[in-house]
Design a protein around this motif. Structure first.
Motif, PDB file in Angstrom:
ATOM      1  N   LEU A  92      42.364  65.930  41.522  1.00  0.00           N
ATOM      2  CA  LEU A  92      40.851  66.410  41.588  1.00  0.00           C
ATOM      3  C   LEU A  92      40.848  67.730  42.542  1.00  0.00           C
ATOM      4  CD1 LEU A  92      37.762  65.427  41.164  1.00  0.00           C
ATOM      5  CD2 LEU A  92      38.026  64.655  43.416  1.00  0.00           C
ATOM      6  N   PHE A  93      40.169  68.701  42.026  1.00  0.00           N
ATOM      7  CA  PHE A  93      39.860  69.835  42.967  1.00  0.00           C
ATOM      8  C   PHE A  93      38.172  70.078  43.057  1.00  0.00           C
ATOM      9  CE2 PHE A  93      39.596  74.555  43.993  1.00  0.00           C
ATOM     10  CZ  PHE A  93      39.760  74.482  45.422  1.00  0.00           C
ATOM     11  N   CYS A  94      37.518  70.732  41.922  1.00  0.00           N
ATOM     12  CA  CYS A  94      36.149  71.147  42.086  1.00  0.00           C
ATOM     13  C   CYS A  94      35.246  69.992  41.900  1.00  0.00           C
ATOM     14  CB  CYS A  94      35.827  72.212  40.969  1.00  0.00           C
ATOM     15  SG  CYS A  94      35.586  71.769  39.337  1.00  0.00           S
ATOM     16  N   GLY A  95      35.751  69.014  41.016  1.00  0.00           N
ATOM     17  CA  GLY A  95      34.901  67.758  40.710  1.00  0.00           C
ATOM     18  C   GLY A  95      33.675  67.918  39.921  1.00  0.00           C
ATOM     19  N   ILE A  96      33.610  69.047  39.474  1.00  0.00           N
ATOM     20  CA  ILE A  96      32.388  69.353  38.433  1.00  0.00           C
ATOM     21  C   ILE A  96      32.569  70.010  37.314  1.00  0.00           C
ATOM     22  CG2 ILE A  96      30.732  69.635  40.356  1.00  0.00           C
ATOM     23  CD1 ILE A  96      30.643  72.414  40.054  1.00  0.00           C
ATOM     24  N   ALA A 125      25.060  77.015  40.255  1.00  0.00           N
ATOM     25  CA  ALA A 125      26.253  77.665  40.887  1.00  0.00           C
ATOM     26  C   ALA A 125      27.551  76.916  40.998  1.00  0.00           C
ATOM     27  CB  ALA A 125      25.866  77.915  42.310  1.00  0.00           C
ATOM     28  N   SER A 126      28.856  77.472  41.185  1.00  0.00           N
ATOM     29  CA  SER A 126      30.038  76.700  41.512  1.00  0.00           C
ATOM     30  C   SER A 126      30.515  77.125  42.781  1.00  0.00           C
ATOM     31  CB  SER A 126      31.016  76.960  40.402  1.00  0.00           C
ATOM     32  OG  SER A 126      31.374  78.250  40.303  1.00  0.00           O
ATOM     33  N   THR A 181      36.997  70.534  46.884  1.00  0.00           N
ATOM     34  CA  THR A 181      36.045  71.142  47.096  1.00  0.00           C
ATOM     35  C   THR A 181      34.790  70.234  48.184  1.00  0.00           C
ATOM     36  OG1 THR A 181      34.735  70.990  45.315  1.00  0.00           O
ATOM     37  CG2 THR A 181      36.212  72.705  45.394  1.00  0.00           C
ATOM     38  N   ALA A 182      34.179  70.884  49.008  1.00  0.00           N
ATOM     39  CA  ALA A 182      33.247  69.792  49.705  1.00  0.00           C
ATOM     40  C   ALA A 182      32.320  69.336  48.556  1.00  0.00           C
ATOM     41  CB  ALA A 182      32.501  70.701  50.653  1.00  0.00           C
ATOM     42  N   GLY A 183      32.027  70.284  47.516  1.00  0.00           N
ATOM     43  CA  GLY A 183      30.984  69.613  46.373  1.00  0.00           C
ATOM     44  C   GLY A 183      31.715  68.684  45.681  1.00  0.00           C
ATOM     45  N   ALA A 184      33.050  68.495  45.515  1.00  0.00           N
ATOM     46  CA  ALA A 184      33.751  67.614  44.979  1.00  0.00           C
ATOM     47  C   ALA A 184      33.637  66.204  45.785  1.00  0.00           C
ATOM     48  CB  ALA A 184      35.163  67.874  44.634  1.00  0.00           C
ATOM     49  N   ALA A 185      33.849  66.200  46.947  1.00  0.00           N
ATOM     50  CA  ALA A 185      33.796  65.231  47.728  1.00  0.00           C
ATOM     51  C   ALA A 185      32.371  64.513  47.702  1.00  0.00           C
ATOM     52  CB  ALA A 185      34.260  65.619  49.210  1.00  0.00           C
TER      53      ALA A 185
END
Lengths: 96, 483
Positions: A51-55, B124-125, B141-145
């Motif tokens: 996992l990295f960006c999660g989106i 945004a990404s 990424t903080a967003g992934a967490a």
């Protein structure tokens, strides 16, 4: 690591091992919940990735599921009976 | 499927646009690749019966009441789990080519949405600049967490360090701590952290100040160490992250003191955001590069209209500014789309958007303030080693990028060809801003003069079979320029 708690679960296989995860888990969450942090090797360096960006943007978390190669583990839900494998379809550097 | 207005992106901007257009009498299709509405900030649980984790505070919680009307609104058709992979003009409107993304290729289903007007609310990404060890598993990424927490109620580790810069760090750390993670510190590179409230400009936005104070208090209760003026310099480990190295930095993020090593099993890192412009570019909307940040924003007028007649944009795509700005702009964009579709006359449009100009101005002012508070320093460039990966997809090392830049090509398209940066699976979504920033600094040019990687990608991954089957409404299938 997972906050699995009570509730329905699904059973799946990852590289042959029988695992479970809460229903509604993405494949990334299902794997991380089972302590698996990487499921792909990069093409040039042979380094592990997960996992990295999660989106769904970075494509780092690609994984092979059943007959489908290179799916984004952060976007795809695990289903009962799924046969998941570390991705050999993208960038897997076989041991020479 | 035919509709009057298609809204792409179901975050606060897209939901507000859909409501405004539907309330004006339009048929609206609201499309998002996620399985439910909310976008990144109001991300809902994907687990059956799962209670959405508040994710750390007021901005991270459930859907605000006004936006909940999206579900069940007779004028709004929800198309969740659907990705637009290509878009363009068709007849007097637009055709959006879609695939169901949740199936993720396991029997992907295709559809087209034909709309008279389109609202681009693609958000945004996250921007993450490289540092040694940033590709180790466990570094996300903080967003992934936060997404794992909100949608999946899953912690990415037990002992998690939160680092980088920006207003996202505190809510992410607070959410992780609330869920039971041991947060091994919050390290904010900016010297003016959100904890500091001395600036009169911030005091003009008391709600935001209270929100930041709430996160800080939650972290203090959990005895989480928060530090400003510290940067994540390196992550170390064998097959996963085991240690994080932090250094005190000056305001340019250049190391200015001794290092601190923190044992971790996960790291959540973020250095800001970049607007997602794939769809706006596919639709021909003009965007402008920013001078201070390696990103561009869609150009809109006071009606949120883009340079393409019938296409409107709102939220982060027009400039990163958070949910409040997105909702205000979305309301105007939705009303303007309804006006374009003939459902509102000029008086009706004005009645539904009166007073919004001033409020949008204020929200944009706050966005500009945030950008000034959390500038991207250039000290990270000095921390890169020759073998540090800069393009994660193609394993391109820093020395390969510097070699290409030293060889003299002035445009990033040549750099891309020489290095393969931006030619991998993500098509430059991750390394594009990094390459742009590095090229600007190393060749002594402004960010907006360097421009971006000029990727011309399909908006979301699709199979070749899907491409071949696409009904583009023009002979010869998908235009060659898009392949």
């Amino acid at each position: 690591m997972s906050a699995s708690g009570p509730g329905p679960t699904v059973s799946f296989r990852y590289d042959g091992a029988a695992l479970t995860a809460p229903a509604g888990s993405t494949i990334a969450a299902a794997l991380i919940g089972n302590g698996i942090l990487s499921w792909r090797m990069t093409r040039r360096r042979g380094e592990p990735r997960g996992l990295f960006c999660g989106i769904g943007q970075c494509q780092d978390c690609l994984v092979d599921v059943n007959e489908s190669p290179a799916l984004r583990a952060c976007q795809v839900f695990v289903r009962d009976g799924d046969d998941i494998a570390a991705s050999r379809s993208v960038g897997w550097r076989d041991a020479d | 499927m035919r509709t009057e207005v298609a809204v792409v992106g179901a975050g606060p901007g897209g939901m507000s646009a859909a409501l405004a257009a539907a309330d004006a009498g339009c048929q609206v299709v609201l499309i998002d690749s996620a399985s439910g509405v909310g976008g990144q900030i109001y991300r809902q649980s994907q687990r059956p019966g799962g209670e959405t984790d508040p994710g750390g505070g007021p901005a991270g919680g459930g859907l605000p009441a006004p936006l909940r009307r999206v579900a069940g609104h007779p004028g709004i058709t929800l198309a969740m789990g659907v990705s637009v992979w290509q878009a363009g003009p068709a007849g007097s409107g637009f055709r959006l080519h879609c695939v169901t993304s949740q199936a993720g290729g396991q029997g992907d289903a295709a559809d087209v949405v034909d709309a008279q007007a389109v609202v681009v609310a693609t958000g945004a990404s996250e921007l993450v600049v490289p540092f040694p060890g940033w590709t180790l598993p466990g570094v996300v990424t903080a967003g992934a967490a936060q997404a794992m927490l909100k949608a999946q109620q899953t912690l990415i580790g037990r002992r998690i360090l939160v680092a980088g810069t920006g207003p996202l760090l505190l809510p992410v750390a607070a959410g992780l701590a609330r869920r039971g993670a041991r947060v091994a510190g919050v390290y904010e590179a900016a010297h003016i952290g959100p904890m500091l409230s001395g600036l009169p400009a911030i005091a003009r936005h008391p709600g935001k100040l209270a929100e930041a104070a709430g996160y800080a208090a939650a972290l203090a209760r959990g005895r989480v160490r928060t530090r400003a003026g510290w940067a994540l310099a390196e992550c170390r480990g064998r097959d996963r992250v085991e240690e994080a190295v932090l250094t005190r930095v000056d305001r340019h993020w250049r190391a200015s003191g001794p290092a601190r090593v923190v044992p971790v099993d996960a790291v959540a890192v973020s250095h800001g955001f970049v607007p997602v412009l794939d769809l706006s570019r596919a639709l021909g909307c003009r965007d402008e590069p920013l001078a201070q940040h390696p990103a561009a924003t869609v150009v809109v007028d006071a009606r949120q209209a883009t340079s393409t007649a019938g296409v409107f944009a709102c939220g982060e795509a027009t400039g990163v500014g958070g949910a409040a700005k997105a909702e205000l702009e979305g309301t105007v964009a939705g009303a303007a789309a309804a006006r374009h579709a003939g459902r509102l006359d000029e008086a009706g449009f004005r009645a539904r958007t009166s007073g919004s100009a001033a409020r949008i101005g204020r929200a944009r002012e706050f966005a500009a303030l945030l950008a000034r508070l959390y500038p991207l320093g250039d000290g990270w460039l000095a921390g890169l080693r020759p073998d540090t990966v800069v393009c994660r997809c193609e394993d391109v090392a820093w020395e390969e990028l510097t070699g290409a830049l030293a060889a003299g090509p002035s445009d990033l398209r040549s750099v891309k060809g020489l290095t393969r940066c931006g030619m991998g699976y993500c098509q430059g979504r991750v390394c594009g801003p990094v390459v742009q920033y590095a090229a600007a600094r190393l060749t002594g040019r402004r960010l907006d003069a360097v421009g971006d990687l000029h990727t011309r990608h399909i908006i979301t991954p699709v199979t070749l079979g899907r491409l071949a089957a696409a009904d583009t409404g023009e002979p010869g299938g998908v235009p060659d320029s898009e392949l």
